[in-house]
Design an enzyme around this catalytic site. Structure first.
Site, PDB file in Angstrom:
ATOM      1  N   ARG A 196      42.413  35.890  40.952  1.00 50.05           N
ATOM      2  CA  ARG A 196      42.934  36.336  42.257  1.00 50.05           C
ATOM      3  C   ARG A 196      43.927  35.333  42.820  1.00 50.05           C
ATOM      4  O   ARG A 196      44.914  35.705  43.442  1.00 50.05           O
ATOM      5  CB  ARG A 196      41.793  36.571  43.257  1.00 50.05           C
ATOM      6  CG  ARG A 196      40.900  37.768  42.882  1.00 50.05           C
ATOM      7  CD  ARG A 196      41.551  39.096  43.152  1.00 50.05           C
ATOM      8  NE  ARG A 196      42.037  39.941  42.123  1.00 50.05           N
ATOM      9  CZ  ARG A 196      41.544  40.317  40.956  1.00 50.05           C
ATOM     10  NH1 ARG A 196      40.448  39.807  40.488  1.00 50.05           N
ATOM     11  NH2 ARG A 196      42.142  41.191  40.192  1.00 50.05           N
ATOM     12  N   GLU A 256      47.012  35.835  40.890  1.00 46.99           N
ATOM     13  CA  GLU A 256      47.632  37.060  41.388  1.00 46.99           C
ATOM     14  C   GLU A 256      48.352  36.801  42.717  1.00 46.99           C
ATOM     15  O   GLU A 256      49.468  37.289  42.935  1.00 46.99           O
ATOM     16  CB  GLU A 256      46.558  38.134  41.564  1.00 46.99           C
ATOM     17  CG  GLU A 256      47.069  39.463  42.070  1.00 46.99           C
ATOM     18  CD  GLU A 256      45.926  40.453  42.247  1.00 46.99           C
ATOM     19  OE1 GLU A 256      46.072  41.576  41.742  1.00 46.99           O
ATOM     20  OE2 GLU A 256      44.903  40.105  42.881  1.00 46.99           O
ATOM     21  N   SER A 301      53.926  18.698  47.658  1.00 47.25           N
ATOM     22  CA  SER A 301      53.132  17.839  46.787  1.00 47.25           C
ATOM     23  C   SER A 301      51.708  18.361  46.606  1.00 47.25           C
ATOM     24  O   SER A 301      51.081  18.824  47.554  1.00 47.25           O
ATOM     25  CB  SER A 301      53.075  16.428  47.373  1.00 47.25           C
ATOM     26  OG  SER A 301      52.231  15.605  46.593  1.00 47.25           O
TER      27      SER A 301
END
Length: 156
Positions: free
Chosen positions: A96, A99, A122
């Site tokens: 997820r 995604e 960073s």
């Protein structure tokens, strides 16, 4: 003397040992973090092989888990970072996040560059926080804060 790892295997093997000891002792990640003076996310990442812990924190965690000085020294070493093997993640939770970056990665890049200029956020000078909040529409929501220092690209 500070040591550095050049393979993931030692820290990943220690992570397996830590997870086993954590389960046997019925401890939470927060239990292991308490007393270290560090954040829950940082200590959890360190115990999963992604960061080095200061000596006092490593000793404290190893004491809680019943691990020896060799484990503490290994927790203090700088790991070879990166816990996801090449390719698309298969774990549903990790996927997820993959995604989310597939969907919003270009948006995040565009907005960072528009607001900050050419550079990066960073992951070293970085803070991570996760909170569970109640959703007014029912259920729970995860509020995840990624707080990284902006580092501009410097021409040379």
């Amino acid at each position: 003397m500070l040591q550095s790892q050049f393979a993931q295997a030692p820290r990943l093997a220690l992570a397996d040992t830590i997870i086993d000891a954590k389960a046997r002792k019925n401890l939470s990640w927060q239990d292991l973090t308490d007393g270290t003076g560090l954040s829950l996310a940082f200590v959890t990442a360190a115990l999963l092989g992604q960061h080095a812990l200061p000596a006092t924190a490593a000793d404290l965690v190893c004491d809680k888990l019943g691990l020896d000085q060799d484990a503490s020294r290994l927790l203090q070493s700088i790991p070879l970072r990166g816990s996801i093997a090449g390719g698309i993640p298969t774990d549903p939770t990790v996927y997820r996040f993959y995604e989310m970056l597939q969907v919003y990665g270009s948006t995040l890049k565009a907005l960072v560059h528009e607001q900050f200029g050419d550079g990066i956020i960073s992951a070293i000078n970085f803070k991570l926080d996760i909170k569970k909040v109640e959703d007014p529409e029912g259920g729970s929501r995860a509020v995840i804060t990624l707080d990284g220092k902006y580092l501009p690209t410097k021409p040379f």
